[in-house]
Design a protein around this motif. Structure first.
Motif, PDB file in Angstrom:
ATOM      1  N   GLY A  64      32.591  52.072  42.974  1.00  0.00           N
ATOM      2  CA  GLY A  64      33.409  51.286  42.073  1.00  0.00           C
ATOM      3  C   GLY A  64      34.864  51.373  42.482  1.00  0.00           C
ATOM      4  N   ILE A  65      35.581  50.275  42.335  1.00  0.00           N
ATOM      5  CA  ILE A  65      37.011  50.241  42.613  1.00  0.00           C
ATOM      6  C   ILE A  65      37.734  50.464  41.293  1.00  0.00           C
ATOM      7  N   VAL A  66      38.575  51.507  41.265  1.00  0.00           N
ATOM      8  CA  VAL A  66      39.268  51.895  40.033  1.00  0.00           C
ATOM      9  C   VAL A  66      40.765  51.653  40.205  1.00  0.00           C
ATOM     10  N   TYR A  67      41.345  50.902  39.261  1.00  0.00           N
ATOM     11  CA  TYR A  67      42.803  50.733  39.231  1.00  0.00           C
ATOM     12  C   TYR A  67      43.399  51.960  38.571  1.00  0.00           C
ATOM     13  N   LYS A  68      44.364  52.564  39.253  1.00  0.00           N
ATOM     14  CA  LYS A  68      44.947  53.824  38.799  1.00  0.00           C
ATOM     15  C   LYS A  68      45.672  53.672  37.458  1.00  0.00           C
ATOM     16  N   GLY A  95      45.946  50.796  50.654  1.00  0.00           N
ATOM     17  CA  GLY A  95      47.322  50.431  50.346  1.00  0.00           C
ATOM     18  C   GLY A  95      47.516  49.835  48.965  1.00  0.00           C
ATOM     19  N   ASN A  96      46.451  49.786  48.167  1.00  0.00           N
ATOM     20  CA  ASN A  96      46.529  49.270  46.796  1.00  0.00           C
ATOM     21  C   ASN A  96      46.503  50.432  45.821  1.00  0.00           C
ATOM     22  N   PRO A  97      47.008  50.259  44.602  1.00  0.00           N
ATOM     23  CA  PRO A  97      46.999  51.349  43.631  1.00  0.00           C
ATOM     24  C   PRO A  97      45.603  51.552  43.029  1.00  0.00           C
ATOM     25  N   ILE A 150      37.849  50.885  35.826  1.00  0.00           N
ATOM     26  CA  ILE A 150      37.028  50.227  36.851  1.00  0.00           C
ATOM     27  C   ILE A 150      37.333  48.738  36.828  1.00  0.00           C
ATOM     28  N   GLY A 151      37.629  48.199  38.006  1.00  0.00           N
ATOM     29  CA  GLY A 151      37.984  46.790  38.106  1.00  0.00           C
ATOM     30  C   GLY A 151      36.987  45.957  38.893  1.00  0.00           C
ATOM     31  N   ALA A 152      36.170  46.615  39.719  1.00  0.00           N
ATOM     32  CA  ALA A 152      35.229  45.852  40.543  1.00  0.00           C
ATOM     33  C   ALA A 152      34.160  46.771  41.101  1.00  0.00           C
ATOM     34  N   VAL A 153      33.125  46.156  41.603  1.00  0.00           N
ATOM     35  CA  VAL A 153      32.005  46.842  42.243  1.00  0.00           C
ATOM     36  C   VAL A 153      32.044  46.512  43.725  1.00  0.00           C
ATOM     37  N   GLN A 154      31.862  47.500  44.571  1.00  0.00           N
ATOM     38  CA  GLN A 154      31.829  47.264  46.013  1.00  0.00           C
ATOM     39  C   GLN A 154      30.446  46.720  46.374  1.00  0.00           C
TER      40      GLN A 154
END
Length: 152
Positions: A130-134, A52-54, A98-102
């Motif tokens: 990796g978590i990527v902000y669109k 549910g996040n971008p 990339i904003g964060a590492v899982q």
């Protein structure tokens, strides 16, 4: 032109090859002052918002220090969209940053020791996600920042 439209995102497959550029764990070519280019694949579909996040996930060796790395689809010479194959053409899309590492945190059983507290050993494991902000979120953030800067 390199930021994909909603229509272009909807034509992409759920799994796409990606390239990202950065300094994982602070590593870079210090002699030539160049970052490191890495590759991976999308791990969640680009056309939906992960949790549910971008954001979306990439399946790649992403480490601390990779945050801020731009993520692209880069096809040189040919690419496929749906059932159509384009030969002799290039495609580049800026997908996000990339904003964060899982990371998976595993806590093990408490170790009884003769102290006033219990020791709980834990292990942090990188899941190579990796978590990527669109890219649309990046653009919205820049636009909001510029609006605030131009207010009297």
């Amino acid at each position: 032109e390199v930021i994909p439209t909603e229509e272009q995102l909807n034509r992409l497959d759920s799994i796409e090859s990606v390239v990202f550029i950065g300094c994982p764990d602070g590593l870079y070519d210090s002699f030539n002052s160049l970052p490191i280019a890495r590759t991976g694949t999308t791990a969640t579909p680009l056309m939906v918002d992960y949790q549910g996040n971008p954001t979306f996930l990439v399946d790649a060796s992403v480490f601390p220090g990779s945050s801020g790395s731009p993520v692209f689809i880069l096809n040189l010479g040919f690419y496929r969209e749906g059932n159509t194959c384009y030969m002799g053409r290039n495609r580049i899309y800026f997908l996000g940053i990339i904003g964060a590492v899982q990371i998976k945190q595993t806590n093990y059983a408490t170790i009884p020791v003769p102290t006033s507290f219990d020791l709980v050993p834990s292990v942090r494991e990188y899941l190579d996600l990796g978590i990527v902000y669109k890219s649309r979120t990046i653009i919205e953030t820049i636009q909001d920042y510029l609006k605030q800067r131009t207010r009297p």
